[in-house]
Design a protein around this motif. Structure first.
Motif, PDB file in Angstrom:
ATOM      1  N   ALA A   1     -12.616   8.670   6.695  1.00 44.39           N
ATOM      2  CA  ALA A   1     -12.674   8.696   8.150  1.00 44.39           C
ATOM      3  C   ALA A   1     -12.360  10.103   8.635  1.00 44.39           C
ATOM      4  CB  ALA A   1     -11.686   7.704   8.756  1.00 44.39           C
ATOM      5  N   VAL A   2     -13.057  10.540   9.680  1.00 45.32           N
ATOM      6  CA  VAL A   2     -12.846  11.886  10.236  1.00 45.32           C
ATOM      7  C   VAL A   2     -12.662  11.772  11.742  1.00 45.32           C
ATOM      8  CG1 VAL A   2     -13.733  14.229  10.459  1.00 45.32           C
ATOM      9  CG2 VAL A   2     -14.328  12.869   8.439  1.00 45.32           C
ATOM     10  N   THR A   3     -11.575  12.334  12.252  1.00 43.62           N
ATOM     11  CA  THR A   3     -11.377  12.387  13.691  1.00 43.62           C
ATOM     12  C   THR A   3     -12.068  13.624  14.245  1.00 43.62           C
ATOM     13  OG1 THR A   3      -9.258  13.542  13.445  1.00 43.62           O
ATOM     14  CG2 THR A   3      -9.192  11.143  13.555  1.00 43.62           C
ATOM     15  N   LEU A   4     -12.635  13.473  15.439  1.00 41.99           N
ATOM     16  CA  LEU A   4     -13.469  14.517  16.029  1.00 41.99           C
ATOM     17  C   LEU A   4     -12.973  14.935  17.408  1.00 41.99           C
ATOM     18  CD1 LEU A   4     -16.860  12.804  15.100  1.00 41.99           C
ATOM     19  CD2 LEU A   4     -15.729  14.656  13.840  1.00 41.99           C
ATOM     20  N   GLY A   5     -11.678  14.761  17.666  1.00 42.13           N
ATOM     21  CA  GLY A   5     -11.132  15.134  18.960  1.00 42.13           C
ATOM     22  C   GLY A   5     -11.771  14.345  20.089  1.00 42.13           C
TER      23      GLY A   5
ATOM     24  N   VAL B   1      -9.266   7.828   2.883  1.00 46.41           N
ATOM     25  CA  VAL B   1      -8.871   9.186   3.252  1.00 46.41           C
ATOM     26  C   VAL B   1      -9.237   9.412   4.710  1.00 46.41           C
ATOM     27  CG1 VAL B   1      -9.152  11.643   2.801  1.00 46.41           C
ATOM     28  CG2 VAL B   1      -9.251  10.019   0.898  1.00 46.41           C
ATOM     29  N   LYS B   2      -8.307  10.000   5.451  1.00 48.29           N
ATOM     30  CA  LYS B   2      -8.563  10.378   6.831  1.00 48.29           C
ATOM     31  C   LYS B   2      -8.277  11.858   6.991  1.00 48.29           C
ATOM     32  CE  LYS B   2      -6.497  11.494  10.904  1.00 48.29           C
ATOM     33  NZ  LYS B   2      -5.389  12.465  11.120  1.00 48.29           N
ATOM     34  N   ALA B   3      -9.117  12.560   7.728  1.00 48.27           N
ATOM     35  CA  ALA B   3      -8.894  13.971   8.017  1.00 48.27           C
ATOM     36  C   ALA B   3      -9.426  14.262   9.411  1.00 48.27           C
ATOM     37  CB  ALA B   3      -9.598  14.855   6.993  1.00 48.27           C
ATOM     38  N   SER B   4      -9.029  15.380   9.965  1.00 45.85           N
ATOM     39  CA  SER B   4      -9.587  15.821  11.239  1.00 45.85           C
ATOM     40  C   SER B   4     -10.708  16.811  10.976  1.00 45.85           C
ATOM     41  CB  SER B   4      -8.504  16.486  12.107  1.00 45.85           C
ATOM     42  OG  SER B   4      -8.134  17.739  11.552  1.00 45.85           O
ATOM     43  N   ASP B   5     -11.558  16.999  11.983  1.00 46.30           N
ATOM     44  CA  ASP B   5     -12.610  18.009  11.843  1.00 46.30           C
ATOM     45  C   ASP B   5     -11.989  19.397  11.679  1.00 46.30           C
ATOM     46  OD1 ASP B   5     -11.658  18.020  14.468  1.00 46.30           O
ATOM     47  OD2 ASP B   5     -13.652  18.066  15.397  1.00 46.30           O
ATOM     48  N   GLU B   6     -10.819  19.635  12.266  1.00 45.69           N
ATOM     49  CA  GLU B   6     -10.147  20.923  12.097  1.00 45.69           C
ATOM     50  C   GLU B   6      -9.650  21.096  10.659  1.00 45.69           C
ATOM     51  OE1 GLU B   6      -7.106  20.974  15.061  1.00 45.69           O
ATOM     52  OE2 GLU B   6      -8.486  21.553  16.669  1.00 45.69           O
ATOM     53  N   ASP B   7      -9.135  20.027  10.045  1.00 45.50           N
ATOM     54  CA  ASP B   7      -8.757  20.089   8.629  1.00 45.50           C
ATOM     55  C   ASP B   7      -9.934  20.529   7.776  1.00 45.50           C
ATOM     56  OD1 ASP B   7      -6.211  19.036   9.201  1.00 45.50           O
ATOM     57  OD2 ASP B   7      -6.818  16.979   8.735  1.00 45.50           O
TER      58      ASP B   7
ATOM     59  N   GLY C   1       0.848  -1.187   0.000  1.00 46.55           N
ATOM     60  CA  GLY C   1       0.000   0.000   0.000  1.00 46.55           C
ATOM     61  C   GLY C   1       0.880   1.231   0.000  1.00 46.55           C
ATOM     62  N   ILE C   2       0.300   2.367  -0.365  1.00 45.90           N
ATOM     63  CA  ILE C   2       1.016   3.642  -0.390  1.00 45.90           C
ATOM     64  C   ILE C   2       0.229   4.662   0.413  1.00 45.90           C
ATOM     65  CG2 ILE C   2       1.888   5.527  -1.832  1.00 45.90           C
ATOM     66  CD1 ILE C   2       2.038   3.548  -4.159  1.00 45.90           C
ATOM     67  N   HIS C   3       0.910   5.325   1.336  1.00 47.06           N
ATOM     68  CA  HIS C   3       0.279   6.395   2.110  1.00 47.06           C
ATOM     69  C   HIS C   3       0.992   7.707   1.822  1.00 47.06           C
ATOM     70  CE1 HIS C   3      -1.763   8.569   5.246  1.00 47.06           C
ATOM     71  NE2 HIS C   3      -0.603   8.978   5.705  1.00 47.06           N
ATOM     72  N   LEU C   4       0.217   8.741   1.534  1.00 46.57           N
ATOM     73  CA  LEU C   4       0.772  10.072   1.331  1.00 46.57           C
ATOM     74  C   LEU C   4      -0.017  11.069   2.161  1.00 46.57           C
ATOM     75  CD1 LEU C   4      -0.462  11.711  -1.961  1.00 46.57           C
ATOM     76  CD2 LEU C   4      -1.283   9.472  -1.276  1.00 46.57           C
ATOM     77  N   GLY C   5       0.580  12.257   2.328  1.00 52.33           N
ATOM     78  CA  GLY C   5      -0.164  13.255   3.070  1.00 52.33           C
ATOM     79  C   GLY C   5       0.686  14.416   3.513  1.00 52.33           C
ATOM     80  N   SER C   6       0.014  15.344   4.177  1.00 54.04           N
ATOM     81  CA  SER C   6       0.616  16.494   4.811  1.00 54.04           C
ATOM     82  C   SER C   6       1.350  17.368   3.808  1.00 54.04           C
ATOM     83  CB  SER C   6       1.532  16.027   5.952  1.00 54.04           C
ATOM     84  OG  SER C   6       1.858  17.100   6.799  1.00 54.04           O
ATOM     85  N   ILE C   7       2.480  17.924   4.223  1.00 48.33           N
ATOM     86  CA  ILE C   7       3.206  18.897   3.424  1.00 48.33           C
ATOM     87  C   ILE C   7       3.724  18.274   2.135  1.00 48.33           C
ATOM     88  CG2 ILE C   7       5.243  20.389   3.459  1.00 48.33           C
ATOM     89  CD1 ILE C   7       4.770  20.443   6.609  1.00 48.33           C
ATOM     90  N   GLY C   8       4.189  17.038   2.210  1.00 44.51           N
ATOM     91  CA  GLY C   8       4.786  16.389   1.058  1.00 44.51           C
ATOM     92  C   GLY C   8       3.842  16.117  -0.090  1.00 44.51           C
TER      93      GLY C   8
ATOM     94  N   ASN D   1      -3.748  16.489   6.693  1.00 46.50           N
ATOM     95  CA  ASN D   1      -3.019  17.059   7.826  1.00 46.50           C
ATOM     96  C   ASN D   1      -2.742  18.546   7.576  1.00 46.50           C
ATOM     97  OD1 ASN D   1      -1.684  16.728  10.402  1.00 46.50           O
ATOM     98  ND2 ASN D   1       0.240  16.932   9.312  1.00 46.50           N
ATOM     99  N   VAL D   2      -3.792  19.308   7.424  1.00 44.99           N
ATOM    100  CA  VAL D   2      -3.711  20.697   6.966  1.00 44.99           C
ATOM    101  C   VAL D   2      -2.877  21.560   7.909  1.00 44.99           C
ATOM    102  CG1 VAL D   2      -5.068  22.791   6.592  1.00 44.99           C
ATOM    103  CG2 VAL D   2      -5.863  20.603   5.682  1.00 44.99           C
ATOM    104  N   ARG D   3      -1.922  22.277   7.336  1.00 46.46           N
ATOM    105  CA  ARG D   3      -1.144  23.284   8.051  1.00 46.46           C
ATOM    106  C   ARG D   3      -1.428  24.622   7.367  1.00 46.46           C
ATOM    107  NH1 ARG D   3      -1.126  20.344  12.109  1.00 46.46           N
ATOM    108  NH2 ARG D   3       0.461  18.713  12.331  1.00 46.46           N
ATOM    109  N   PRO D   4      -2.377  25.414   7.885  1.00 50.61           N
ATOM    110  CA  PRO D   4      -2.790  26.638   7.196  1.00 50.61           C
ATOM    111  C   PRO D   4      -1.642  27.569   6.824  1.00 50.61           C
ATOM    112  CG  PRO D   4      -4.332  26.133   8.945  1.00 50.61           C
ATOM    113  CD  PRO D   4      -3.201  25.154   9.088  1.00 50.61           C
ATOM    114  N   ALA D   5      -0.614  27.654   7.659  1.00 47.90           N
ATOM    115  CA  ALA D   5       0.497  28.566   7.385  1.00 47.90           C
ATOM    116  C   ALA D   5       1.258  28.196   6.121  1.00 47.90           C
ATOM    117  CB  ALA D   5       1.462  28.583   8.569  1.00 47.90           C
ATOM    118  N   LEU D   6       1.105  26.934   5.671  1.00 51.20           N
ATOM    119  CA  LEU D   6       1.833  26.467   4.494  1.00 51.20           C
ATOM    120  C   LEU D   6       0.927  26.212   3.300  1.00 51.20           C
ATOM    121  CD1 LEU D   6       4.206  23.875   6.219  1.00 51.20           C
ATOM    122  CD2 LEU D   6       4.750  26.214   5.534  1.00 51.20           C
TER     123      LEU D   6
END
Length: 301
Positions: A209-213, A177-183, A116-123, A151-156
């Protein structure tokens, strides 16, 4: 170095996290969302290869030792210096980030087929390296299942509309796909979490899937299934790496053929263990098994 058989390939950045708390000395932890996912997979006993960039400096050596201590195979292009991030913790242990990072991964060929292949975030979204990442994924996605965590980083992220387009391209390449509610709140202000998950499912994934803290996590599938699990109550040391531990445990459980609801239960439990201690310190297989046994004994799912 030879890649292990049936490995999961994780693609993305390594970051030296400089954790800063008022009244305490700085602490440097190995970090970077994809690096954390690879480390979390290896801690759970899942063979993992990380395709990344590292500098020939103390931070690069620290991160490599950390990853290899868990069994991660590190394939790193050399850059001038290892990326870093100042991680400032608030009174509740929540993390805010200030980055010094670039991503220039060159075009890459794989020596063996991954499981399997996982990608995400800044890369996954930062040029010029993102172009190499997406080209590799597009070449292999018919032969290896793809997962993605923005893995959203708004500053970038730059302009929001352009960021949404980049994220949605990655979503469309992925099965999970996984994301947070903040993303999702940053990408789609004011839109309900489940509405965004439905939108993403329409782009092609089979599961979102969504994480909800503190509210746990939910997952929706293209087949119409809906699952939700409660969070595990825990005293929070900090939230660094919690989402990455969730992702690693979710991938591990999914690769083992675990039922979706149980996949979510494993993932939220791994995240809870991680937030209970400082830094991106995901559980071992034994720690997760013990915590899951306790969860089942308490009647939770």
């Amino acid at each position: 170095m030879t890649s292990p058989a049936s490995h999961l390939l994780v693609i993305g950045e390594c970051v030296a996290d400089i954790v800063r708390t008022d009244g305490a000395p700085d602490r440097v932890h190995p970090g970077g969302s994809p690096a954390n996912v690879a480390y979390g997979l290896a801690r759970l006993g899942r063979p993992a290869v990380l395709l990344t960039e590292l500098g020939p400096d103390a931070d690069g050596r620290l991160i490599r030792r950390h990853l290899e201590s868990a069994g991660v195979v590190v394939r790193a292009a050399e850059v001038a210096r290892t990326p870093s991030a100042v991680v400032r913790l608030d009174g509740q242990g929540r993390a805010g980030y200030t980055f010094d990072i670039g991503w220039t991964l060159p075009p890459t060929e794989l020596p063996t087929a991954p499981a399997g292949i996982h990608l995400g975030s800044i890369g996954a979204v930062t040029e010029p390296g993102a172009a190499s990442v997406l080209a590799l994924v597009e070449r292999w996605r018919d032969r290896a299942p793809v997962s993605y965590d923005p893995n959203v980083r708004p500053a970038l992220m730059g302009d929001r509309a352009a960021a949404v387009r980049r994220v949605e391209r990655c979503v469309a390449l992925s099965g999970l796909v996984k994301a947070s509610d903040e993303d999702l709140a940053w990408l789609y202000p004011g839109e309900p979490v489940e509405a965004v998950a439905e939108r993403w499912l329409a782009l092609g994934p089979d599961t979102v899937a969504v994480t909800l803290g503190a509210e746990g996590a939910l997952a929706l599938t293209a087949a119409g299934r809906r699952e939700r699990v409660a969070a595990v109550p825990v005293a929070v040391a900090d939230t660094v790496g919690a989402g990455d531990s969730f992702m690693a445990a979710l991938l591990h459980a999914r690769a083992a053929g675990t039922d979706l609801a149980d996949c979510l239960a494993e993932a939220v439990t791994a995240a809870a263990l991680t937030v209970s201690r400082p830094g991106a310190n995901p559980p071992s297989a034994a720690e997760l098994a013990a915590a899951l046994a306790g969860r089942r004994a308490a009647g939770a799912r």
